[in-house]
Design an enzyme around this catalytic site. Structure first.
Site, PDB file in Angstrom:
ATOM      1  N   LYS A   1     -25.192 -16.072 -10.570  1.00 20.39           N
ATOM      2  CA  LYS A   1     -26.137 -14.837 -10.693  1.00 20.39           C
ATOM      3  C   LYS A   1     -25.748 -14.054  -9.180  1.00 20.39           C
ATOM      4  O   LYS A   1     -26.044 -14.526  -8.316  1.00 20.39           O
ATOM      5  CB  LYS A   1     -27.669 -15.500 -10.492  1.00 20.39           C
ATOM      6  CG  LYS A   1     -28.446 -14.421 -10.668  1.00 20.39           C
ATOM      7  CD  LYS A   1     -29.967 -14.923 -10.538  1.00 20.39           C
ATOM      8  CE  LYS A   1     -31.107 -13.839 -10.704  1.00 20.39           C
ATOM      9  NZ  LYS A   1     -31.173 -12.856  -9.732  1.00 20.39           N
TER      10      LYS A   1
ATOM     11  N   SER B   1     -35.523  -7.895 -16.925  1.00 25.00           N
ATOM     12  CA  SER B   1     -35.219  -8.943 -15.935  1.00 25.00           C
ATOM     13  C   SER B   1     -35.475 -10.299 -16.330  1.00 25.00           C
ATOM     14  O   SER B   1     -35.691 -10.554 -17.546  1.00 25.00           O
ATOM     15  CB  SER B   1     -36.186  -8.610 -14.743  1.00 25.00           C
ATOM     16  OG  SER B   1     -37.520  -8.735 -15.129  1.00 25.00           O
ATOM     17  N   LEU B   2     -35.344 -11.342 -15.593  1.00 26.48           N
ATOM     18  CA  LEU B   2     -35.270 -12.769 -16.094  1.00 26.48           C
ATOM     19  C   LEU B   2     -36.257 -13.572 -15.479  1.00 26.48           C
ATOM     20  O   LEU B   2     -36.898 -13.171 -14.210  1.00 26.48           O
ATOM     21  CB  LEU B   2     -33.946 -13.161 -15.568  1.00 26.48           C
ATOM     22  CG  LEU B   2     -32.688 -12.902 -16.196  1.00 26.48           C
ATOM     23  CD1 LEU B   2     -31.515 -13.395 -15.665  1.00 26.48           C
ATOM     24  CD2 LEU B   2     -32.656 -13.077 -17.721  1.00 26.48           C
TER      25      LEU B   2
ATOM     26  N   CYS C   1     -32.295  -4.625  34.272  1.00 28.12           N
ATOM     27  CA  CYS C   1     -31.976  -3.844  35.565  1.00 28.12           C
ATOM     28  C   CYS C   1     -33.280  -3.239  36.402  1.00 28.12           C
ATOM     29  O   CYS C   1     -33.485  -2.737  37.460  1.00 28.12           O
ATOM     30  CB  CYS C   1     -31.015  -2.647  35.499  1.00 28.12           C
ATOM     31  SG  CYS C   1     -31.529  -1.513  34.499  1.00 28.12           S
TER      32      CYS C   1
ATOM     33  N   ASP D   1     -25.636 -11.336  -6.406  1.00 25.42           N
ATOM     34  CA  ASP D   1     -26.839 -10.698  -6.110  1.00 25.42           C
ATOM     35  C   ASP D   1     -26.594  -9.265  -5.469  1.00 25.42           C
ATOM     36  O   ASP D   1     -25.803  -8.873  -4.463  1.00 25.42           O
ATOM     37  CB  ASP D   1     -27.234 -11.609  -4.614  1.00 25.42           C
ATOM     38  CG  ASP D   1     -28.699 -10.964  -4.204  1.00 25.42           C
ATOM     39  OD1 ASP D   1     -29.219 -10.203  -4.763  1.00 25.42           O
ATOM     40  OD2 ASP D   1     -29.213 -11.462  -3.106  1.00 25.42           O
TER      41      ASP D   1
ATOM     42  N   CYS E   1     -36.646  -2.062  32.070  1.00 23.19           N
ATOM     43  CA  CYS E   1     -35.595  -2.888  31.443  1.00 23.19           C
ATOM     44  C   CYS E   1     -35.548  -4.059  31.866  1.00 23.19           C
ATOM     45  O   CYS E   1     -35.788  -4.227  33.283  1.00 23.19           O
ATOM     46  CB  CYS E   1     -34.128  -2.138  31.757  1.00 23.19           C
ATOM     47  SG  CYS E   1     -32.757  -3.042  31.223  1.00 23.19           S
TER      48      CYS E   1
ATOM     49  N   ARG F   1     -30.160   0.637 -13.175  1.00 18.74           N
ATOM     50  CA  ARG F   1     -31.148  -0.102 -13.856  1.00 18.74           C
ATOM     51  C   ARG F   1     -32.353   0.912 -13.865  1.00 18.74           C
ATOM     52  O   ARG F   1     -33.107   0.924 -14.815  1.00 18.74           O
ATOM     53  CB  ARG F   1     -31.564  -1.439 -13.259  1.00 18.74           C
ATOM     54  CG  ARG F   1     -32.677  -1.941 -14.095  1.00 18.74           C
ATOM     55  CD  ARG F   1     -32.669  -3.634 -13.687  1.00 18.74           C
ATOM     56  NE  ARG F   1     -33.579  -4.387 -14.403  1.00 18.74           N
ATOM     57  CZ  ARG F   1     -35.091  -4.387 -14.169  1.00 18.74           C
ATOM     58  NH1 ARG F   1     -35.556  -3.898 -13.070  1.00 18.74           N
ATOM     59  NH2 ARG F   1     -35.589  -5.228 -14.678  1.00 18.74           N
TER      60      ARG F   1
ATOM     61  N   ASP G   1       0.851  -1.134   0.065  1.00 19.69           N
ATOM     62  CA  ASP G   1       0.075  -0.092   0.003  1.00 19.69           C
ATOM     63  C   ASP G   1       1.059   1.143  -0.174  1.00 19.69           C
ATOM     64  O   ASP G   1       0.629   2.280  -0.781  1.00 19.69           O
ATOM     65  CB  ASP G   1      -0.896  -0.176   1.305  1.00 19.69           C
ATOM     66  CG  ASP G   1      -1.924  -1.087   1.081  1.00 19.69           C
ATOM     67  OD1 ASP G   1      -2.112  -1.626   0.226  1.00 19.69           O
ATOM     68  OD2 ASP G   1      -2.747  -1.015   2.029  1.00 19.69           O
TER      69      ASP G   1
ATOM     70  N   GLU H   1     -23.641 -18.668 -15.807  1.00 24.63           N
ATOM     71  CA  GLU H   1     -22.878 -17.965 -15.124  1.00 24.63           C
ATOM     72  C   GLU H   1     -23.565 -17.720 -13.835  1.00 24.63           C
ATOM     73  O   GLU H   1     -24.802 -18.103 -13.407  1.00 24.63           O
ATOM     74  CB  GLU H   1     -23.162 -16.421 -15.736  1.00 24.63           C
ATOM     75  CG  GLU H   1     -22.480 -16.600 -17.062  1.00 24.63           C
ATOM     76  CD  GLU H   1     -22.795 -14.922 -17.787  1.00 24.63           C
ATOM     77  OE1 GLU H   1     -23.380 -13.868 -16.897  1.00 24.63           O
ATOM     78  OE2 GLU H   1     -22.888 -14.754 -19.064  1.00 24.63           O
TER      79      GLU H   1
ATOM     80  N   CYS I   1     -32.169   1.416  27.297  1.00 27.67           N
ATOM     81  CA  CYS I   1     -32.049   1.623  28.868  1.00 27.67           C
ATOM     82  C   CYS I   1     -30.759   2.325  29.120  1.00 27.67           C
ATOM     83  O   CYS I   1     -29.901   2.374  28.485  1.00 27.67           O
ATOM     84  CB  CYS I   1     -31.637   0.243  29.435  1.00 27.67           C
ATOM     85  SG  CYS I   1     -31.237   0.184  31.219  1.00 27.67           S
TER      86      CYS I   1
ATOM     87  N   LYS J   1     -32.965 -20.255  -9.595  1.00 22.57           N
ATOM     88  CA  LYS J   1     -32.900 -19.881  -8.347  1.00 22.57           C
ATOM     89  C   LYS J   1     -32.555 -20.813  -7.224  1.00 22.57           C
ATOM     90  O   LYS J   1     -33.174 -21.676  -7.471  1.00 22.57           O
ATOM     91  CB  LYS J   1     -34.289 -18.766  -7.878  1.00 22.57           C
ATOM     92  CG  LYS J   1     -34.605 -17.808  -8.931  1.00 22.57           C
ATOM     93  CD  LYS J   1     -33.791 -16.489  -8.450  1.00 22.57           C
ATOM     94  CE  LYS J   1     -34.723 -15.699  -7.370  1.00 22.57           C
ATOM     95  NZ  LYS J   1     -34.251 -14.525  -7.275  1.00 22.57           N
TER      96      LYS J   1
ATOM     97  N   TYR K   1     -18.702  -6.696 -11.554  1.00 21.49           N
ATOM     98  CA  TYR K   1     -18.716  -7.899 -12.428  1.00 21.49           C
ATOM     99  C   TYR K   1     -19.291  -7.802 -13.701  1.00 21.49           C
ATOM    100  O   TYR K   1     -20.456  -7.612 -13.785  1.00 21.49           O
ATOM    101  CB  TYR K   1     -19.051  -9.328 -11.974  1.00 21.49           C
ATOM    102  CG  TYR K   1     -18.236  -9.845 -10.679  1.00 21.49           C
ATOM    103  CD1 TYR K   1     -17.247 -10.639 -10.808  1.00 21.49           C
ATOM    104  CD2 TYR K   1     -18.234  -9.141  -9.189  1.00 21.49           C
ATOM    105  CE1 TYR K   1     -16.436 -11.044  -9.747  1.00 21.49           C
ATOM    106  CE2 TYR K   1     -17.508  -9.636  -8.332  1.00 21.49           C
ATOM    107  CZ  TYR K   1     -16.449 -10.496  -8.615  1.00 21.49           C
ATOM    108  OH  TYR K   1     -15.662 -10.763  -7.494  1.00 21.49           O
TER     109      TYR K   1
ATOM    110  N   CYS L   1     -26.319  -0.789  34.339  1.00 22.91           N
ATOM    111  CA  CYS L   1     -27.113  -2.000  33.896  1.00 22.91           C
ATOM    112  C   CYS L   1     -26.523  -3.292  33.621  1.00 22.91           C
ATOM    113  O   CYS L   1     -25.208  -3.257  32.689  1.00 22.91           O
ATOM    114  CB  CYS L   1     -28.266  -1.701  32.654  1.00 22.91           C
ATOM    115  SG  CYS L   1     -28.881  -3.050  32.181  1.00 22.91           S
TER     116      CYS L   1
HETATM  117  S1  IVH Z   1     -28.278 -11.162 -17.451  1.00 20.27           S
HETATM  118  C1  IVH Z   1     -31.912  -9.863 -19.793  1.00 20.27           C
HETATM  119  N1  IVH Z   1     -26.288 -12.181 -15.848  1.00 20.27           N
HETATM  120  O1  IVH Z   1     -30.089 -10.707 -11.939  1.00 20.27           O
HETATM  121  C2  IVH Z   1     -30.595 -10.165 -18.859  1.00 20.27           C
HETATM  122  N2  IVH Z   1     -27.855 -10.967 -14.980  1.00 20.27           N
HETATM  123  O2  IVH Z   1     -32.966 -11.573 -12.128  1.00 20.27           O
HETATM  124  C3  IVH Z   1     -30.535 -10.035 -17.588  1.00 20.27           C
HETATM  125  N3  IVH Z   1     -27.685 -10.767 -12.460  1.00 20.27           N
HETATM  126  O3  IVH Z   1     -31.351  -7.549 -13.394  1.00 20.27           O
HETATM  127  C4  IVH Z   1     -29.471  -9.856 -16.877  1.00 20.27           C
HETATM  128  N4  IVH Z   1     -25.868 -11.924 -12.172  1.00 20.27           N
HETATM  129  O4  IVH Z   1     -28.885  -7.595 -11.745  1.00 20.27           O
HETATM  130  C5  IVH Z   1     -27.143 -11.568 -16.004  1.00 20.27           C
HETATM  131  N5  IVH Z   1     -24.525 -13.044 -14.632  1.00 20.27           N
HETATM  132  C6  IVH Z   1     -25.731 -12.564 -14.673  1.00 20.27           C
HETATM  133  C7  IVH Z   1     -26.092 -11.886 -13.520  1.00 20.27           C
HETATM  134  C8  IVH Z   1     -27.414 -11.210 -13.448  1.00 20.27           C
HETATM  135  C9  IVH Z   1     -26.756 -11.088 -11.621  1.00 20.27           C
HETATM  136  C10 IVH Z   1     -28.859  -9.949 -11.917  1.00 20.27           C
HETATM  137  C11 IVH Z   1     -29.205  -8.615 -12.899  1.00 20.27           C
HETATM  138  C12 IVH Z   1     -30.555  -9.099 -13.307  1.00 20.27           C
HETATM  139  C13 IVH Z   1     -31.132  -9.848 -12.455  1.00 20.27           C
HETATM  140  C14 IVH Z   1     -32.379 -10.652 -13.233  1.00 20.27           C
END
Ligand code: IVH
Length: 694
Positions: A114, A80-81, A413, A116, A410, A135, A31, A112, A428, A318, A227, A433
């Site tokens: 997913k 979204s998925l 105490c 969070d 409390c 988003r 560092d 890949e 408290c 999921k 990522y 206490c």
């Molecule tokens: S693809 C249309 N790849 O999961 C494709 N999403 O439930 C949508 N997420 O909104 C995104 N890892 O925030 C993709 N390897 C990955 C992901 C990923 C996490 C999240 C992303 C998306 C949400 C969908």
């Protein structure tokens, strides 16, 4: 060499080291060495402001947006998925995909993790990061560029050379997930709790909250990672022919990409990947909640198109939620170090992800009201990565449910509880206490504070004359069985061996160790003592700033609110709290008492040698005497660097008992492996050659 050349050379060098540190987890500089380069660049830029460019590593933290975040339209909707929960769901999706493609056309699938976190869209123009968007509603996002720039795994600039190597033009869009690593999340919550603030619920919320903060300098201090998972052209279309190629190109650009990916030819292999990946959840250092499966070929993706709001060419498998349903048997009220009273749900024991859960937090009275939960109800309970289990809702209300009664006094105490204006917690306010004292002592002795080994739950209870066994613990309130030996933290420093050995469960060895540890803690730097005093709003960082500014406790005790506010980053609320704390005679007396007992309370002078400079260590397994934290401190104090993953750049792997995959990897890569003794040997050389001879 001209100044311009030196400046550009320094920038290139710093970018390279940021990449090694934040993307590869394989730093080669200490560092101090990194800071040295950065400072040199700052000095040159200050002397030659005309040379400052927006993509300079000094410019990660710029000004904050004038009025909130601007709304900007996405190049193409951020979708979204749809979800899949089991093998059958995946197989059904596979059939739908095949049904929509020309007959006989076999799709390949890229799998890949997913992550969070929250998704971000990054726009690069001519190799420069020009914009980062959240988003938002999918169609329009918020321009959080000033905060995105502080995320060090996101390059501010991509050189012509890098672009060429990746085979890409200079302008495109990268989409991916921004996450807060579990370590950073834990640290954030420890700081928040120490400062009397409510902890963030999970890393995703913490990341999302951080990226939308108005102050980029605060964002920069929290570790966020990015990522990348999509590479799009400026119109929002896939830039390359397949997802597999896109991920490879993103890696070449120096982005972090998903650490586990596979492109496979059948849904059976997809399912195998899902099953293999699930146990990784606990080992990655960041949260994942499933697997995303994408049809690999861009042409096929286009043909498949989308339904309402989700693409047909991708699906999210999921993982089973780390949640369960059980009965709420009762509620107890725990009293914390600062006097905060927390309702704790007593549950019918239930297994969640391999752990039996008997208690869960209900946070505060407002949360109880929000959930509308009553005793006897069937409730849902969730356990996230590092977080204490919490009740998330009522599943079925019991016909004969009982209201949860909030305590007036409390539970420990017996003094009346207080709820201050504008606060959600009951408190408290009795500083003596027994429950508060117990938590205070445990905090004082904890690793992050005075690091007194042996001052665990049982020892603290004995010192306080309290008896804790299973039964009493369930009742919450400690039972007094003996005259307390300790009534304040200062009393710890008056303990004798004879007193300790009189305890049923304490022998000669543990008494000696504890006393040695207590003695050693007298040298703890001021910042740690300040943290240990439990001043409201003073967490680790603030304690460090105050200590650095005042150097010793005397100046700090007599500082006015004005002087305190002048300390960088200390606002009026914190200044007021510190001032008030030291105005109370009993607190001043405590500090004087501690001084008299030999606590030095001086600001830390960082004594570092550079003997291990340039060496990178990875620590794995359990070491016989050192905690990992201690080993890390020793290595860093000697100028070495500690990384999380083994790579070719790793100089030494320090392996303790039950070293697993890291050891295998080190051996495969031919990285030198040492045990604790070996590490101490390396440090000793440093001690003699570097620090010694005084
Ligand atoms: S693809 C249309 N790849 O999961 C494709 N999403 O439930 C949508 N997420 O909104 C995104 N890892 O925030 C993709 N390897 C990955 C992901 C990923 C996490 C999240 C992303 C998306 C949400 C969908």
């Amino acid at each position: 060499m001209t100044v311009e050349q030196e400046v550009e050379g320094l920038r290139e060098e710093l970018r390279g080291h940021e990449h090694l540190y934040y993307v590869m987890d394989a730093p080669v500089l200490t560092d101090a060495q990194y800071d040295g380069l950065m400072n040199r660049l700052k000095v040159l830029e200050e002397a030659h402001p005309e040379l400052v460019t927006e993509d300079s590593p000094t410019q990660r933290v710029g000004g904050k947006p004038a009025d909130g975040f601007e709304k900007v339209a996405h190049s193409r909707r951020m979708l979204s998925l749809d979800n899949a929960y089991d093998e059958a769901d995946l197989k059904a999706w596979d059939l739908r995909v095949k049904g929509s493609l020309a007959s006989g056309e076999e799709p390949r699938y890229t799998c890949e993790l997913k992550l969070d976190g929250l998704s971000l869209a990054l726009h690069y123009v001519d190799g420069k990061l020009v914009r980062g968007l959240t988003r938002g509603d999918g169609t329009t996002g918020e321009d959080v560029s000033s905060n995105v720039r502080t995320v060090k795994s996101i390059p501010l600039v991509l050189s012509a050379k890098v672009l060429k190597a990746a085979g890409l033009p200079g302008s495109f869009e990268i989409r991916g997930e921004c996450v807060m690593p579990q370590g950073a999340f834990k640290k954030l919550n420890e700081e928040r709790e120490a400062a009397g603030q409510a902890p963030a619920a999970n890393p995703r919320n913490a990341a999302a909250g951080t990226i939308r903060m108005v102050e980029p300098s605060v964002v920069a201090r929290r570790r966020l990672d990015f990522y990348a998972y999509f590479l799009l052209d400026t119109q929002g279309e896939m830039l390359l022919g397949s997802q597999e190629e896109a991920l490879a190109a993103l890696g070449k650009l120096g982005m972090r990409v998903n650490p586990r990916v596979a492109t496979v030819g059948s849904i059976e292999e997809v399912w195998a990947f899902c099953q293999e990946a699930e146990p990784l959840r606990d080992t990655l250092g960041f949260e994942i909640d499933g697997i995303v499966i994408k049809v690999d070929a861009a042409a096929q993706q286009r043909r498949l198109g989308m339904t309402g709001k989700a693409p047909r060419w991708a699906i999210a498998y999921k993982f089973a939620a780390r949640a369960a349903v059980t009965r709420l048997n009762g509620v107890e009220f725990g009293v914390g170090r600062t006097g905060k009273v927390t309702p704790v749900a007593m549950l019918e024991p239930v297994l969640i992800g391999g752990t039996t859960v008997k208690r869960a937090t209900l946070h505060n009275p407002d949360e109880i009201a929000r959930l509308g939960v009553r005793i006897g109800d069937t409730v849902s309970v969730e356990r996230g990565g590092d977080v204490i289990p919490k009740i998330t809702g009522v599943v079925t209300a019991a016909g004969d449910g009982k209201d949860i009664e909030l305590p007036v006094d409390c539970p420990v105490c017996g003094r009346p509880l207080v709820k201050e204006e504008g606060e959600v917690d009951l408190r408290c306010v009795n500083a003596s206490c027994p429950a508060r004292l117990r938590e205070e002592l445990r905090f004082f002795g904890s690793r992050r504070v005075m690091n007194i080994e042996g001052l665990g739950e049982v020892m603290v209870a004995q010192l306080l004359g309290q008896k804790i066994d299973e039964a009493e613990e369930e009742d919450g309130a400690p039972v007094l069985v003996a005259e307390p030996l300790v009534r304040s933290i200062a009393d710890l420093y008056r303990l004798t061996k004879a007193q300790l050995m009189a305890f049923e469960r304490t022998g000669d060895k543990s008494a000696t160790t504890l006393l040695e540890q207590i003695e050693r803690s007298k040298q703890a730097p001021l910042a740690r003592v300040l943290l240990g005093l439990g001043i409201r709003f003073v967490g680790e960082r603030t304690a460090g700033l105050l200590a650095a500014q005042f150097g010793g406790i005397d100046g700090l005790m007599d500082a006015t609110v004005d002087e305190l506010t002048k300390v960088n980053e200390v606002g009026p609320k914190v200044a007021e709290a510190v001032y008030e704390f030291f105005q109370e005679e009993k607190n001043r007396a405590l500090v004087r008492d501690l001084q008299g007992l030999g606590l030095t309370m001086r600001a830390e002078k960082k004594v570092t040698t550079e003997q291990l400079a340039g060496l990178t260590f990875v620590i794995t397994g359990t070491l016989p005497t050192l905690t990992r934290e201690a080993a890390k401190e020793r290595i860093e104090a000697a100028g070495g660097k500690v990384a999380g993953t083994v790579s070719k750049k790793t100089s030494y792997l320090v392996a303790g008992e039950e070293a697993g995959s890291k050891l295998e990897k080190a051996e495969a890569l031919g990285v030198k492996v040492v045990d604790e003794a070996g590490l101490l040997g390396l440090l000793e050389v440093v001690d003699i050659e570097g620090g010694g001879g005084v």
